[in-house]
Design a protein around this motif. Structure first.
Motif, mmCIF file in Angstrom:
data_model
loop_
_atom_site.group_PDB
_atom_site.id
_atom_site.type_symbol
_atom_site.label_atom_id
_atom_site.label_comp_id
_atom_site.label_asym_id
_atom_site.label_seq_id
_atom_site.Cartn_x
_atom_site.Cartn_y
_atom_site.Cartn_z
ATOM 1 N N GLU A 56 0.808 -1.220 0.000
ATOM 2 C CA GLU A 56 0.000 0.000 0.000
ATOM 3 C C GLU A 56 0.839 1.268 0.000
ATOM 4 O O GLU A 56 0.413 2.302 -0.522
ATOM 5 N N HIS A 57 2.033 1.195 0.587
ATOM 6 C CA HIS A 57 2.882 2.380 0.691
ATOM 7 C C HIS A 57 4.104 2.276 -0.233
ATOM 8 O O HIS A 57 5.099 2.968 -0.016
ATOM 9 N N LEU A 58 3.989 1.436 -1.246
ATOM 10 C CA LEU A 58 5.015 1.353 -2.289
ATOM 11 C C LEU A 58 4.518 2.072 -3.527
ATOM 12 O O LEU A 58 3.423 1.790 -4.023
ATOM 13 N N ILE A 59 5.316 2.993 -4.033
ATOM 14 C CA ILE A 59 5.017 3.678 -5.292
ATOM 15 C C ILE A 59 6.099 3.263 -6.285
ATOM 16 O O ILE A 59 7.262 3.653 -6.156
ATOM 17 N N ASN A 60 5.722 2.439 -7.236
ATOM 18 C CA ASN A 60 6.648 1.869 -8.206
ATOM 19 C C ASN A 60 6.401 2.523 -9.559
ATOM 20 O O ASN A 60 5.284 2.486 -10.077
ATOM 21 N N SER A 61 7.443 3.089 -10.141
ATOM 22 C CA SER A 61 7.289 3.773 -11.432
ATOM 23 C C SER A 61 6.728 2.844 -12.505
ATOM 24 O O SER A 61 6.025 3.287 -13.415
ATOM 25 N N ALA A 62 7.019 1.547 -12.397
ATOM 26 C CA ALA A 62 6.507 0.600 -13.386
ATOM 27 C C ALA A 62 4.987 0.541 -13.350
ATOM 28 O O ALA A 62 4.353 0.202 -14.347
ATOM 29 N N ASP A 63 4.401 0.868 -12.198
ATOM 30 C CA ASP A 63 2.948 0.928 -12.090
ATOM 31 C C ASP A 63 2.402 2.291 -12.508
ATOM 32 O O ASP A 63 1.294 2.389 -13.030
ATOM 33 N N LEU A 64 3.193 3.338 -12.272
ATOM 34 C CA LEU A 64 2.739 4.691 -12.602
ATOM 35 C C LEU A 64 2.735 4.961 -14.099
ATOM 36 O O LEU A 64 1.952 5.772 -14.594
ATOM 37 N N GLY A 65 3.655 4.309 -14.826
ATOM 38 C CA GLY A 65 3.796 4.598 -16.253
ATOM 39 C C GLY A 65 4.746 5.741 -16.534
ATOM 40 O O GLY A 65 5.000 6.075 -17.689
ATOM 41 N N HIS A 66 5.293 6.335 -15.500
ATOM 42 C CA HIS A 66 6.280 7.416 -15.608
ATOM 43 C C HIS A 66 7.319 7.215 -14.519
ATOM 44 O O HIS A 66 7.012 6.658 -13.464
ATOM 45 N N ALA A 67 8.537 7.664 -14.776
ATOM 46 C CA ALA A 67 9.639 7.460 -13.833
ATOM 47 C C ALA A 67 10.268 8.779 -13.440
ATOM 48 O O ALA A 67 10.212 9.765 -14.182
ATOM 49 N N LYS A 68 10.849 8.781 -12.248
ATOM 50 C CA LYS A 68 11.626 9.945 -11.822
ATOM 51 C C LYS A 68 12.753 10.187 -12.824
ATOM 52 O O LYS A 68 13.324 9.217 -13.323
ATOM 53 N N PRO A 69 13.100 11.398 -13.178
ATOM 54 C CA PRO A 69 12.647 12.674 -12.604
ATOM 55 C C PRO A 69 11.504 13.340 -13.372
ATOM 56 O O PRO A 69 11.306 14.541 -13.243
ATOM 57 N N ASP A 70 10.728 12.583 -14.178
ATOM 58 C CA ASP A 70 9.622 13.178 -14.930
ATOM 59 C C ASP A 70 8.638 13.866 -13.981
ATOM 60 O O ASP A 70 8.268 13.291 -12.952
ATOM 61 N N ARG A 71 8.191 15.046 -14.349
ATOM 62 C CA ARG A 71 7.217 15.733 -13.512
ATOM 63 C C ARG A 71 5.951 14.903 -13.348
ATOM 64 O O ARG A 71 5.353 14.857 -12.261
ATOM 65 N N GLU A 72 5.537 14.229 -14.425
ATOM 66 C CA GLU A 72 4.325 13.417 -14.355
ATOM 67 C C GLU A 72 4.460 12.315 -13.312
ATOM 68 O O GLU A 72 3.481 11.922 -12.679
ATOM 69 N N ALA A 73 5.679 11.799 -13.120
ATOM 70 C CA ALA A 73 5.883 10.759 -12.107
ATOM 71 C C ALA A 73 5.592 11.303 -10.717
ATOM 72 O O ALA A 73 4.946 10.641 -9.899
ATOM 73 N N PHE A 74 6.056 12.522 -10.452
ATOM 74 C CA PHE A 74 5.806 13.111 -9.138
ATOM 75 C C PHE A 74 4.336 13.485 -8.972
ATOM 76 O O PHE A 74 3.768 13.337 -7.878
ATOM 77 N N GLU A 75 3.709 13.949 -10.031
ATOM 78 C CA GLU A 75 2.288 14.270 -9.944
ATOM 79 C C GLU A 75 1.469 13.023 -9.623
ATOM 80 O O GLU A 75 0.575 13.051 -8.761
ATOM 81 N N ARG A 76 1.781 11.925 -10.313
ATOM 82 C CA ARG A 76 1.034 10.693 -10.078
ATOM 83 C C ARG A 76 1.343 10.116 -8.698
ATOM 84 O O ARG A 76 0.454 9.576 -8.031
ATOM 85 N N ALA A 77 2.594 10.208 -8.285
ATOM 86 C CA ALA A 77 2.954 9.727 -6.948
ATOM 87 C C ALA A 77 2.227 10.526 -5.874
ATOM 88 O O ALA A 77 1.740 9.951 -4.885
ATOM 89 N N HIS A 78 2.130 11.831 -6.074
ATOM 90 C CA HIS A 78 1.441 12.683 -5.099
ATOM 91 C C HIS A 78 -0.033 12.288 -4.992
ATOM 92 O O HIS A 78 -0.578 12.158 -3.880
#
Length: 233
Positions: free
Chosen positions: A151-173
């Motif tokens: 529940e508290h793991l944020i994996n870029s492979a699930d988000l579809g975007h990776a750090k340092p992409d802004r979209e990755a941080f937006e989705r993580a937030h």
């Protein structure tokens, strides 16, 4: 204790951050960097070839964005090493050895995360990871940090975007807000009403990472961010 962890403590004591987010590789778990030279020597290839074949392979960008698999990445790494002059069977053994060599948990970072969680501040782990990350964390016994079901793991492979992409941080937030809302805000200051959505300002999230690019990306999004020396353990 590294200065980065002291800085995290100081910022949390200030009361501004409401959530702590930690990177995984190079921060919470660390690897033996001497393995690269061993693999190069065993394969008889130029210095740096093993690193370039594995962590330097362009396909890794696809894997960490959910558009490729860990298994295919390993296959391509073997092909890269063979092209660099390694014997095929040896290249396969080298990739297997690298992929299956266990990481070490940084006990200093883990202790800080446990302390923060015990103090009522939610903790998340945000990694540029592959589809194998959940199993790897379970093997390391880090379920207490990321939750029994991640529940508290944020994996870029699930988000579809990776750090340092802004979209990755937006989705993580948004993922953090959603998870805390699911938990009904009970442990989040200023959101005491049960069932109320949790809304976080970017500046209320504190991020720890060993990559200056990722730290810069987090700050550009609005998170507070601290640079951690890679493999500080």
């Amino acid at each position: 204790m590294p200065a980065s962890l002291r800085t995290v403590r100081h910022l949390l004591d200030s009361g501004t951050p409401r959530v702590l987010v930690s990177d995984l590789d190079g921060v919470l778990r660390v690897f033996d960097q001497g393995l690269w030279a061993e693999l190069d020597a065993e394969l008889g290839v130029d210095h740096g070839s093993s690193f370039r074949a594995m962590l330097g392979h362009p396909y890794l960008e696809e894997v960490t964005r959910g558009r490729g698999t860990h298994a295919r990445w390993r296959e391509l790494a073997v092909e890269h090493l063979v092209a660099a002059g390694a014997e095929p069977a040896g290249a396969g053994r080298a990739v297997d050895r690298w992929a299956d060599t266990p990481a070490t948990v940084d006990e200093g970072v883990l202790g800080l995360l446990d302390e923060v969680r015990a103090g009522g501040v939610p903790v998340f782990v945000f990694t540029n990871g592959t589809d194998r990350v959940p199993a790897e964390l379970a093997q390391l016994g880090l379920d207490a940090v990321v939750g029994a079901h991640g529940e508290h793991l944020i994996n870029s492979a699930d988000l579809g975007h990776a750090k340092p992409d802004r979209e990755a941080f937006e989705r993580a937030h948004r993922r953090i807000e959603h998870q805390l809302s699911q938990e009904r805000g009970g442990d989040v200051r200023a959101d005491r009403g049960r069932g109320e959505p949790v809304h976080l300002r970017p500046g209320e999230v504190l991020f720890l990472d060993d990559s200056s690019r990722h730290v810069d990306g987090a700050r550009a999004f609005g998170w507070q961010a601290v640079l951690h020396p890679s493999g500080a353990a």
